[in-house]
Design a protein around this motif. Structure first.
Motif, mmCIF file in Angstrom:
data_model
loop_
_atom_site.group_PDB
_atom_site.id
_atom_site.type_symbol
_atom_site.label_atom_id
_atom_site.label_comp_id
_atom_site.label_asym_id
_atom_site.label_seq_id
_atom_site.Cartn_x
_atom_site.Cartn_y
_atom_site.Cartn_z
ATOM 1 N N SER A 1 7.967 7.490 -10.769
ATOM 2 C CA SER A 1 9.116 8.096 -10.079
ATOM 3 C C SER A 1 8.970 7.944 -8.566
ATOM 4 C CB SER A 1 9.221 9.585 -10.438
ATOM 5 O OG SER A 1 8.100 10.292 -9.940
ATOM 6 N N GLY A 2 10.088 7.854 -7.901
ATOM 7 C CA GLY A 2 10.089 7.775 -6.445
ATOM 8 C C GLY A 2 9.698 6.426 -5.883
ATOM 9 N N ILE A 3 9.497 5.409 -6.741
ATOM 10 C CA ILE A 3 9.146 4.076 -6.255
ATOM 11 C C ILE A 3 10.419 3.331 -5.885
ATOM 12 C CG2 ILE A 3 8.083 1.866 -6.855
ATOM 13 C CD1 ILE A 3 6.226 3.249 -8.711
ATOM 14 N N LEU B 1 0.825 -1.213 0.000
ATOM 15 C CA LEU B 1 0.000 0.000 0.000
ATOM 16 C C LEU B 1 0.855 1.257 0.000
ATOM 17 C CD1 LEU B 1 -2.914 -1.033 2.387
ATOM 18 C CD2 LEU B 1 -2.750 -1.217 -0.101
ATOM 19 N N ARG B 2 2.148 1.115 0.354
ATOM 20 C CA ARG B 2 3.026 2.284 0.296
ATOM 21 C C ARG B 2 3.167 2.819 -1.130
ATOM 22 N NH1 ARG B 2 6.264 -2.168 1.567
ATOM 23 N NH2 ARG B 2 7.554 -2.922 -0.182
ATOM 24 N N VAL B 3 2.967 1.946 -2.115
ATOM 25 C CA VAL B 3 3.073 2.376 -3.510
ATOM 26 C C VAL B 3 1.944 3.345 -3.863
ATOM 27 C CG1 VAL B 3 3.052 1.574 -5.914
ATOM 28 C CG2 VAL B 3 4.243 0.243 -4.166
ATOM 29 N N LEU B 4 0.787 3.156 -3.239
ATOM 30 C CA LEU B 4 -0.372 3.995 -3.540
ATOM 31 C C LEU B 4 -0.436 5.251 -2.684
ATOM 32 C CD1 LEU B 4 -3.105 1.201 -3.792
ATOM 33 C CD2 LEU B 4 -1.981 2.388 -5.688
ATOM 34 N N ALA B 5 0.362 5.300 -1.617
ATOM 35 C CA ALA B 5 0.258 6.408 -0.656
ATOM 36 C C ALA B 5 1.058 7.622 -1.126
ATOM 37 C CB ALA B 5 0.733 5.942 0.718
ATOM 38 N N ASP B 6 0.730 8.123 -2.299
ATOM 39 C CA ASP B 6 1.415 9.290 -2.844
ATOM 40 C C ASP B 6 0.438 10.027 -3.755
ATOM 41 O OD1 ASP B 6 4.319 10.554 -3.472
ATOM 42 O OD2 ASP B 6 3.145 10.462 -5.323
ATOM 43 N N THR C 1 0.876 12.488 -5.914
ATOM 44 C CA THR C 1 1.335 12.683 -7.288
ATOM 45 C C THR C 1 1.109 11.424 -8.112
ATOM 46 O OG1 THR C 1 2.965 14.372 -6.731
ATOM 47 C CG2 THR C 1 3.371 13.084 -8.721
ATOM 48 N N ARG C 2 1.415 10.267 -7.514
ATOM 49 C CA ARG C 2 1.184 9.015 -8.236
ATOM 50 C C ARG C 2 -0.301 8.807 -8.484
ATOM 51 N NH1 ARG C 2 4.143 6.030 -5.274
ATOM 52 N NH2 ARG C 2 5.911 6.591 -6.580
ATOM 53 N N ALA C 3 -1.139 9.142 -7.505
ATOM 54 C CA ALA C 3 -2.582 8.993 -7.672
ATOM 55 C C ALA C 3 -3.097 9.883 -8.805
ATOM 56 C CB ALA C 3 -3.296 9.332 -6.367
ATOM 57 N N GLY C 4 -2.651 11.135 -8.842
ATOM 58 C CA GLY C 4 -3.074 12.031 -9.905
ATOM 59 C C GLY C 4 -2.589 11.577 -11.266
ATOM 60 N N SER C 5 -1.366 11.067 -11.324
ATOM 61 C CA SER C 5 -0.819 10.580 -12.591
ATOM 62 C C SER C 5 -1.576 9.351 -13.079
ATOM 63 C CB SER C 5 0.666 10.254 -12.416
ATOM 64 O OG SER C 5 1.385 11.387 -11.991
ATOM 65 N N LEU C 6 -1.876 8.421 -12.175
ATOM 66 C CA LEU C 6 -2.637 7.235 -12.560
ATOM 67 C C LEU C 6 -4.035 7.611 -13.021
ATOM 68 C CD1 LEU C 6 -1.539 4.753 -9.738
ATOM 69 C CD2 LEU C 6 -0.901 4.675 -12.158
ATOM 70 N N LEU C 7 -4.629 8.629 -12.382
ATOM 71 C CA LEU C 7 -5.942 9.103 -12.818
ATOM 72 C C LEU C 7 -5.875 9.610 -14.255
ATOM 73 C CD1 LEU C 7 -8.884 10.035 -12.365
ATOM 74 C CD2 LEU C 7 -7.951 12.168 -11.433
ATOM 75 N N SER C 8 -4.851 10.414 -14.570
ATOM 76 C CA SER C 8 -4.741 10.949 -15.928
ATOM 77 C C SER C 8 -4.484 9.839 -16.941
ATOM 78 C CB SER C 8 -3.621 12.001 -15.991
ATOM 79 O OG SER C 8 -2.350 11.422 -15.750
ATOM 80 N N ILE C 9 -3.704 8.823 -16.562
ATOM 81 C CA ILE C 9 -3.435 7.705 -17.464
ATOM 82 C C ILE C 9 -4.711 6.895 -17.705
ATOM 83 C CG2 ILE C 9 -2.194 5.516 -17.681
ATOM 84 C CD1 ILE C 9 0.118 6.921 -16.146
ATOM 85 N N GLY D 1 8.366 -3.046 -10.338
ATOM 86 C CA GLY D 1 7.530 -3.849 -11.218
ATOM 87 C C GLY D 1 6.048 -3.664 -10.952
ATOM 88 N N VAL D 2 5.633 -3.788 -9.695
ATOM 89 C CA VAL D 2 4.213 -3.652 -9.379
ATOM 90 C C VAL D 2 3.760 -2.205 -9.576
ATOM 91 C CG1 VAL D 2 4.479 -3.203 -6.893
ATOM 92 C CG2 VAL D 2 2.432 -4.372 -7.738
ATOM 93 N N GLY D 3 4.671 -1.239 -9.324
ATOM 94 C CA GLY D 3 4.322 0.158 -9.580
ATOM 95 C C GLY D 3 4.082 0.403 -11.053
ATOM 96 N N SER D 4 4.905 -0.188 -11.904
ATOM 97 C CA SER D 4 4.712 -0.066 -13.347
ATOM 98 C C SER D 4 3.429 -0.765 -13.781
ATOM 99 C CB SER D 4 5.911 -0.672 -14.082
ATOM 100 O OG SER D 4 7.104 0.004 -13.743
#
Length: 510
Positions: free
Chosen positions: A412-414, A286-291, A293-301, A420-423
Motif C-alpha cells: 500500500s502507498g507505493i 530507495l524511496r520504496v524502502l523508506a517506510d 510500515t513497509r519494513a515491518g510488513s516485509l519482516l513479517s512476510i 512492480g518492484v514493490g511487489s
C-alpha cells in the motif's frame, strides 16, 4: 490525465461519483465489480502455480531419481535450481512490469512457466531437469511481481482490497501444501513427470483469462531504461546468498565455501544498495524502502516464509519417516492446515478495516508460534489426530491471520510506477526468508540429532528418537523466530489500519 484501475474497469463516472444518482450507471458498476473479481481469479491461479511449484516436486523426487539415475547428493539441486532462479531475478522481474506493462509481463511469465514445465516433464536426464527447474524459477520471478502488483492496482477500494488480499494471501501461503497433495497424487497414480506437466494447462487457462479480462495499455514512445548494473548486482548477490545457504545444508555453516559465498553475497548486495542512490533510473528506488510500515510488513512476510518452509519440510519428513505415510497420504495430511489458513484469511479480511494492522500481524504471528510449540511435543510413536493435527490447525490459523494484512501493508502507498518492484520485495522477503530458515534449521536438526546419538547404541529406535529430537529443536527455534518477528513487526508498523494510514485517492479523468 490520470486514470485508476477502477475507472478502466467501470467506465465513465456518473454525475455524483462512480455511480452517482444515475440508475443506468449502477449495472455498469456491478459489471465492473464482477470483472475485478474475475481478474482476481486469474491472478490467484497464477499465484497458485508459483506457490505449489515450490513443493510439488518434493514428493516426486524419489521417483524422478530412480528413473533418471542421479545421486542423493544431486537431488537437492532440483529444489535449489528453482529457488536460485526465482530469488535472484525477482527485483528485475518486478521492474520489468513497471517499465513494459504488468499485463504483458504477466503473460510472458505464464508462457515461460508453461514452456519450462513442459521441458521438465519431458526431461531425459538430470541436467535437462535442473535447467528446466531453473527456467521455471526465472519465469516465476517475472510472473510473481506482476500478479501481485495487478492485485494492488486493480483493487483500490479499501473493503475490496482487504478481501482481495485475503484470497491472494491465502493462496500464496497455502499453495505449498496444495503442491504436496498434487505432487503426491500425480506421482502415485500417474508419473512424477505429471507434477511438472500439470502446470501447462493451468498456465494456458490463466493466460486465456488474462487476454480476455485485462486491459493492455499502450506503451509510450519513450524507450524504457533498465538499470542493468543494478540488475546484475542484485541477481548476483541474491544468488550468492541463496547458494551459500544451500551449501550450509551439506557442508556446514563453518565451511570455507559457505562463508565465502554468503560473505560475497552480502558485499555485492551492499554495492547494489550504494549504486541505487546514485543512478538516475534505479532498479530499486530507495524511496520504496523508506517506510517503516513497509519494513515491518516485509519482516513479517520473511518470517512467515521460515515458518511455512520449515513446516512443510520437517512435517513431511516426520510423517513419512516416523508415521510411515506415502506421498498421497502426506499431501492429504496438510489439508487441515490449508482449510484453517483460508478460514483465518477470511476473518482477517473482515477485521482489516476495524482492527489496527499491527495488532492483527502480532496476534497472527504469536498464534503461528504457538502452533510451532505444539510441534515441539512430537513423539516417536505419535498419531496424526493427537500429535500432528492440533499444530496444523493452530499454525494454519496464525499464518492465515497475518499474511494477507502484511501483504496489503507492504504494497500500500507505493507509487504506481514502483508497484512492480514493490511487489517483488514481498516475494524476495518470503523466498529468501524461507531459504535461509530452511538452511539454518536443517543444520539445527542435524546437530540435535548427532547430539542425541552421542553415547547411544545406534539402531533403528535410536535413529528415530534422534530424528524427532532434531525436528523438535527446529520447531522450537521457529517458534522463537515467529514470536520475536511478530513483536518487531508490530513495533515498526504504524498504528491504525492500512486504509486509514494512507489517503487513497481515486483520480478523475480530465
Amino acid at each position: 490525465m490520470t486514470t485508476n484501475p477502477t475507472q478502466l474497469l467501470s467506465g465513465p463516472k456518473g454525475p455524483d461519483g462512480p455511480t452517482g444518482h444515475d440508475e443506468k450507471a449502477q449495472p455498469s458498476e456491478k459489471s465492473a465489480a464482477r470483472r475485478r473479481w474475475a481478474v482476481l481469479a486469474v491472478l490467484a491461479l497464477a499465484q497458485l502455480l508459483i506457490s505449489l511449484d515450490s513443493t510439488v516436486v518434493t514428493v516426486a523426487l524419489p521417483s524422478a531419481q530412480a528413473e533418471l539415475g542421479f545421486s542423493a547428493g544431486d537431488r537437492q539441486w532440483i529444489i535449489t535450481a528453482y529457488a536460485l532462479g526465482f530469488g535472484a531475478l525477482l527485483p528485475l522481474g518486478g521492474r520489468l512490469g513497471d517499465l513494459f506493462g504488468r499485463e504483458r509481463v504477466f503473460l510472458a511469465g505464464l508462457a515461460g512457466f508453461a514452456v519450462a514445465s513442459g521441458l521438465g516433464g519431458a526431461a531425459q536426464g538430470f541436467p535437462m531437469l535442473v535447467a528446466a527447474r531453473a527456467l521455471q524459477g526465472v519465469s516465476g520471478a517475472i510472473l510473481a511481481p506482476a500478479a501481485l502488483s495487478l492485485v494492488s492496482t486493480t483493487f483500490a477500494l479499501p473493503t475490496e482490497r482487504a478481501r482481495a488480499f485475503g484470497v491472494f494471501g491465502g493462496i500464496s501461503a497455502g499453495g505449498g501444501a496444495v503442491g504436496l497433495l498434487l505432487g503426491g497424487s500425480m506421482t502415485e497414480y500417474l508419473s512424477w513427470r505429471w507434477s511438472l506437466y500439470v502446470n501447462v494447462p493451468l498456465a494456458v487457462v490463466a493466460a486465456g483469462g488474462a487476454l480476455w479480462l485485462l486491459t493492455f495499455k499502450r506503451m509510450s514512445g519513450t524507450r524504457p531504461r533498465i538499470d542493468w548494473l543494478g540488475a546484475t548486482l542484485v541477481a548476483g548477490g541474491l544468488f550468492s546468498v541463496v547458494f551459500g545457504m544451500s551449501k550450509a545444508e551439506t557442508s556446514g555453516w563453518d565451511s570455507t565455501g559457505t562463508i565465502a559465498w554468503i560473505g560475497a553475497g552480502i558485499v555485492v548486495l551492499g554495492a547494489f544498495i550504494a549504486t541505487q542512490a546514485r543512478v538516475r533510473e534505479p532498479l530499486l528506488p530507495l524511496r520504496v524502502l523508506a517506510d517503516r510500515t513497509r519494513a515491518g510488513s516485509l519482516l513479517s512476510i520473511g518470517v512467515s516464509g521460515i515458518g511455512l518452509f520449515v513446516t512443510f519440510l520437517f512435517m513431511t519428513f516426520y510423517m513419512t519417516e516416523l508415521l510411515g505415510y506415502g506421498p498421497l497420504d502426506t499431501g492429504f495430511a496438510f489439508l487441515p492446515f490449508i482449510a484453517a489458513l483460508i478460514l483465518a484469511s477470511g476473518v482477517s479480511a473482515t477485521l482489516a478495516s476495524r482492527v489496527p494492522t499491527r495488532v492483527i500481524v502480532l496476534v497472527g504471528m504469536l498464534t503461528a508460534a504457538a502452533g510451532m510449540l505444539l510441534f515441539t511435543q512430537l513423539p516417536v510413536d505419535g498419531t496424526y489426530a493427537a500429535d500432528v493435527l492440533p499444530g496444523m490447525l493452530v499454525a494454519g490459523v496464525g499464518v492465515g491471520l497475518f499474511i494477507a494484512p502484511a501483504m496489503g501493508a507492504a504494497t500500500s502507498g507505493i507509487d504506481d510506477r514502483d508497484a512492480g518492484v514493490g511487489s517483488a520485495l514481498v516475494h524476495v522477503a518470503q523466498q529468501v526468508g524461507g531459504s535461509m530458515g530452511v538452511a539454518a534449521l536443517s543444520a539445527v536438526v542435524t546437530s540435535a540429532a548427532e547430539d542425541s546419538l552421542r553415547g547411544q547404541v545406534v539402531d533403528a529406535a535410536s535413529r528415530a528418537a534422534a530424528a524427532v529430537d532434531g525436528y523438535q529443536s527446529a520447531f522450537a527455534w521457529t517458534a522463537a523466530i515467529l514470536a520475536a518477528g511478530g513483536v518487531m513487526a508490530a513495533l515498526l508498523i504504524r498504528p491504525g489500519t492500512v486504509e486509514s494510514s494512507e489517503a487513497i485517492e481515486v483520480p478523475t479523468a480530465a
